[in-house]
Design an enzyme around this catalytic site. Sequence first.
Site, short mmCIF file in Angstrom:
data_model
loop_
_atom_site.label_atom_id
_atom_site.label_comp_id
_atom_site.label_asym_id
_atom_site.label_seq_id
_atom_site.Cartn_x
_atom_site.Cartn_y
_atom_site.Cartn_z
NE ARG A 68 78.55 30.40 -30.79
CZ ARG A 68 78.62 29.82 -29.61
NH1 ARG A 68 79.23 28.64 -29.49
NH2 ARG A 68 78.11 30.39 -28.55
CB ALA A 80 73.98 31.65 -24.36
CD GLU A 97 77.25 29.41 -19.28
OE1 GLU A 97 78.08 30.01 -20.00
OE2 GLU A 97 77.38 28.22 -18.95
CD GLU A 101 79.52 32.83 -22.37
OE1 GLU A 101 78.85 33.78 -22.85
OE2 GLU A 101 79.44 31.66 -22.80
CD GLU A 148 83.38 29.65 -23.40
OE1 GLU A 148 84.15 29.53 -22.42
OE2 GLU A 148 82.18 29.35 -23.35
#
Length: 208
Positions: A68, A80, A97, A101, A148
């Site tokens: 992040r 999320a 999601e 993910e 990601e």
Amino acid sequence: MTIKDTPEEWEVRASETPFVGKKTSVRTDDVVMPDGSVARRDYQVHPGSVAVLALDDEGRVLVIRQYRHPVRHKLWEIPAGLLDIPGENPLHAAQRELYEEAHVKAEDWRVLTDVYTTPGGCDEAVRIFLARDLSEAEGQRFEVEDEEADMELARVPVQDLVRGVLAGDLHNNCLVVGVLSLVAAQNGDGLDALRPAEAPWPARPFEA
């Protein structure tokens, strides 16, 4: 006394949007205070998000580790994502999601909690779902990109996450709120007493 948040909207004398980004923007409002004075408030306008606390049959939570950039950390998080489509059903977004993910699907969905992440400076609302009865999703894995593409995936016992939160080792808002809400529900009326997956969400109204 009833402890419950209530909607209220103070008068706005003027409003402008000095910045518009790819997904969010910044708004500046001149808001009338209770004494009649006017104060300027800057805040981020956000489409809203969903998050998924996926709990397997062994009492482990599915977590991902992702970089992040604003906080310069790799954070352990729960799956999320943004509510990209106005009026989108948040359950459908959460299911998407979890698939994208983690390539996982769930048969049992409930609302764990609803939160405003940073109400002093952003209007983001997040609905955190509890997903159970997990299994590997069918079909091709979703092709990831950017941050990601570097994600790690793990399943961690709930109590290990609680200890990490209380020790100051885990910081992601949705993970912290989701895990502690899960434990509170388990020690309270039980997980089956949680709200249904398509319970109303006034912060981000949707069509079933």
